[in-house]
Motif scaffolding. Sequence first.
Motif, PDB file in Angstrom:
ATOM      1  N   GLU A  17       0.872  -1.045   0.163  1.00  0.00           N
ATOM      2  CA  GLU A  17      -0.046   0.018  -0.118  1.00  0.00           C
ATOM      3  C   GLU A  17       0.792   1.276  -0.033  1.00  0.00           C
ATOM      4  OE1 GLU A  17      -3.026  -0.409   3.158  1.00  0.00           O
ATOM      5  OE2 GLU A  17      -3.497   1.538   2.571  1.00  0.00           O
ATOM      6  N   THR A  18       0.850   1.969  -1.106  1.00  0.00           N
ATOM      7  CA  THR A  18       1.884   3.246  -1.104  1.00  0.00           C
ATOM      8  C   THR A  18       1.137   4.013  -1.991  1.00  0.00           C
ATOM      9  OG1 THR A  18       4.050   3.848  -1.903  1.00  0.00           O
ATOM     10  CG2 THR A  18       3.026   2.027  -2.958  1.00  0.00           C
ATOM     11  N   SER A  19       1.600   5.412  -1.912  1.00  0.00           N
ATOM     12  CA  SER A  19       0.923   6.455  -3.072  1.00  0.00           C
ATOM     13  C   SER A  19       1.864   6.471  -3.973  1.00  0.00           C
ATOM     14  CB  SER A  19       1.023   7.816  -2.003  1.00  0.00           C
ATOM     15  OG  SER A  19       0.325   7.863  -0.993  1.00  0.00           O
ATOM     16  N   TYR A  20       3.078   5.831  -4.137  1.00  0.00           N
ATOM     17  CA  TYR A  20       3.838   5.955  -5.237  1.00  0.00           C
ATOM     18  C   TYR A  20       4.126   4.563  -5.832  1.00  0.00           C
ATOM     19  CZ  TYR A  20       4.595  10.518  -2.551  1.00  0.00           C
ATOM     20  OH  TYR A  20       4.315  11.626  -1.851  1.00  0.00           O
ATOM     21  N   PRO A  21       3.177   3.811  -6.235  1.00  0.00           N
ATOM     22  CA  PRO A  21       3.667   2.573  -6.677  1.00  0.00           C
ATOM     23  C   PRO A  21       4.557   2.496  -7.643  1.00  0.00           C
ATOM     24  CG  PRO A  21       1.340   3.112  -7.576  1.00  0.00           C
ATOM     25  CD  PRO A  21       1.835   4.302  -6.435  1.00  0.00           C
ATOM     26  N   ASN A  40      -3.066  -4.908  -9.785  1.00  0.00           N
ATOM     27  CA  ASN A  40      -3.556  -3.569  -9.186  1.00  0.00           C
ATOM     28  C   ASN A  40      -4.764  -3.984  -8.317  1.00  0.00           C
ATOM     29  OD1 ASN A  40      -1.455  -2.137 -10.180  1.00  0.00           O
ATOM     30  ND2 ASN A  40      -2.672  -1.690 -11.976  1.00  0.00           N
ATOM     31  N   ILE A  43      -5.716   2.050  -6.886  1.00  0.00           N
ATOM     32  CA  ILE A  43      -4.731   2.983  -7.682  1.00  0.00           C
ATOM     33  C   ILE A  43      -3.397   3.242  -6.521  1.00  0.00           C
ATOM     34  CG2 ILE A  43      -5.702   5.260  -6.276  1.00  0.00           C
ATOM     35  CD1 ILE A  43      -4.952   6.269  -9.320  1.00  0.00           C
ATOM     36  N   ASP A  44      -3.524   2.845  -5.225  1.00  0.00           N
ATOM     37  CA  ASP A  44      -2.577   2.910  -4.413  1.00  0.00           C
ATOM     38  C   ASP A  44      -2.316   1.443  -3.766  1.00  0.00           C
ATOM     39  OD1 ASP A  44      -4.681   2.755  -3.012  1.00  0.00           O
ATOM     40  OD2 ASP A  44      -4.082   4.476  -1.528  1.00  0.00           O
ATOM     41  N   VAL A  45      -2.831   0.428  -4.265  1.00  0.00           N
ATOM     42  CA  VAL A  45      -2.438  -0.971  -3.651  1.00  0.00           C
ATOM     43  C   VAL A  45      -2.117  -1.796  -4.794  1.00  0.00           C
ATOM     44  CG1 VAL A  45      -3.360  -2.886  -2.497  1.00  0.00           C
ATOM     45  CG2 VAL A  45      -4.132  -0.443  -1.697  1.00  0.00           C
ATOM     46  N   CYS A  67       5.547   3.431   2.482  1.00  0.00           N
ATOM     47  CA  CYS A  67       4.815   2.034   2.092  1.00  0.00           C
ATOM     48  C   CYS A  67       4.180   1.127   3.354  1.00  0.00           C
ATOM     49  CB  CYS A  67       5.026   1.463   0.940  1.00  0.00           C
ATOM     50  SG  CYS A  67       6.444   0.607   1.289  1.00  0.00           S
TER      51      CYS A  67
ATOM     52  N   GLU B  45       4.247   6.370 -14.594  1.00  0.00           N
ATOM     53  CA  GLU B  45       3.100   6.314 -14.326  1.00  0.00           C
ATOM     54  C   GLU B  45       2.457   4.886 -14.397  1.00  0.00           C
ATOM     55  OE1 GLU B  45       0.930  10.370 -15.791  1.00  0.00           O
ATOM     56  OE2 GLU B  45      -0.408   8.882 -15.438  1.00  0.00           O
ATOM     57  N   SER B  47      -1.096   2.843 -13.804  1.00  0.00           N
ATOM     58  CA  SER B  47      -2.387   2.655 -13.569  1.00  0.00           C
ATOM     59  C   SER B  47      -2.956   1.585 -14.525  1.00  0.00           C
ATOM     60  CB  SER B  47      -3.221   3.688 -13.925  1.00  0.00           C
ATOM     61  OG  SER B  47      -3.501   3.856 -15.210  1.00  0.00           O
TER      62      SER B  47
END
Lengths: 393, 91
Positions: A17-21, A40, A43-45, A67, B45, B47
């Motif tokens: 779990e991180t804001s910057y994968p 995924n 978006i943050d996991v 993280c 990036e 996603s």
Amino acid sequence: MQKIINFFLGSVYVRIETSYPERFLNLCAKFGIAFWDMSNEAIDVIFVRMTVRNFRRLPDVVRKVPCRVHITEKNGLPFFLHRFRKRKALVLGCMAFCVAAWIFTSFVWVIDIEGFSGLDTEKLNENLRKYGLDVGVYASGVDVDAIKNNILIEMPELSYVSVNLNGAYAYVTVKKRSMPPEILSKEIPCDIIADKDGTISDITVKSGTPQVKRGDAVIKGQLLASGYITGRAGTTIITHADAEIRADIWRKVSARMLKKYEKKVYSGREEKVYTIILPKRRIKLSFNSGISYAKCDKIIETTELEFFGGIKLPLALECETFREYKTEASFFTDAEIFDELGQDVHSCLIPGEDAVEKDSDFVTSSDDTFAYATLTVKHNEPIGEKREILKNG
Amino acid sequence: MEKDSFRVRASRLFDIPQDIPGGLLHIEMTGDREVFVENHKGILELSENEVILSFGKAGKLHIQGSNLAVTAMNPEEIRLSGIIGNVAFGG
């Protein structure tokens, strides 16, 4: 292949779990932390799978990226073995099994001999024992080359010996030497004489003087072709007689059998005795002292024990079945005697031999105890052997 | 038009694949299910629908699609799987 390696190394499925994968993955790549099966959740996991060894290096990445790392699944051999860390007896048993398997496969338990038809098996076994190959010897101590060389010297009838050790098995392959036939030199003068009785069916003399003609009856030892040749001028020379002579050989084949026999009547009672056979020992599994039946059939069935996949163990299980019977005096019927004796006399025929009489001649002995059958047979075969002409005679 | 680097020109002169000395991206695709990129410089990036890879000063590689995921990655190579809709270079 990679899956097998990962199974042995062990792998973990990790939730990160991180804001910057992206940064997390870039750092993983930078530190050489390989991962696979990424997915995924949000978006943050993210979830990634990695080996245990790489997971231990993850703190380097975690220090640089804020993280939370959490293991959700553990797979592979290290985790499977970890479950048994408190079951010491099981681990010791497995180790003892491996050690025992290693020790027992260091010895020769089975000697497999191939290509030995028509030769003296006992002599070969004795020689193998003499030069250090026997059931139960330490395999590494067997000098294969010395065995091969010594056996070839000791047994001149062999042209080839090979010994291959494969675990507990010793494979011995031998080949019989083809000895050259003893041929009388063409330089030595000789006659051809009959080596059996018969009627000459064909005679072709290549060298020498024929002494018999087609249709003549000859007896053993009779001169068939002489080495003396008399020329037109009356001179006589001595030569090496050579001829192809065939004769019809007649012989009588006979068989006899007892008319009376003892018929077995089984009482239905039977006992079984089990024995474990080790290479040099037999262990009886029954505790009874002996079989009490006065008359019984003994049937032995031996089952060689095999490990999974057909690996033979140096063990065999023997089952002896004792089946009680009583005897009653009985007589064969005429038809039974006719069939039995007919088969007996015909089984005595050599391939290529013709029965002159279609049916066997049956007689019964004066006391009516035995029945006899005789059959006259004819066989066409080469006749004659060479006999050297001695100079003084 | 941007001038090619010395390495790229040299590799062209000696008939050497340009991705090796020139550090250019080498991309392999298996249908629209998988893309393999060599000589990348990291993920910019990430996603489900878009992955942007850096290849240094030269620019970025945009991979668009659905259910995109990184199958494997090391400092030089990355393998992405999913349904790939578009692969484009951009500044």
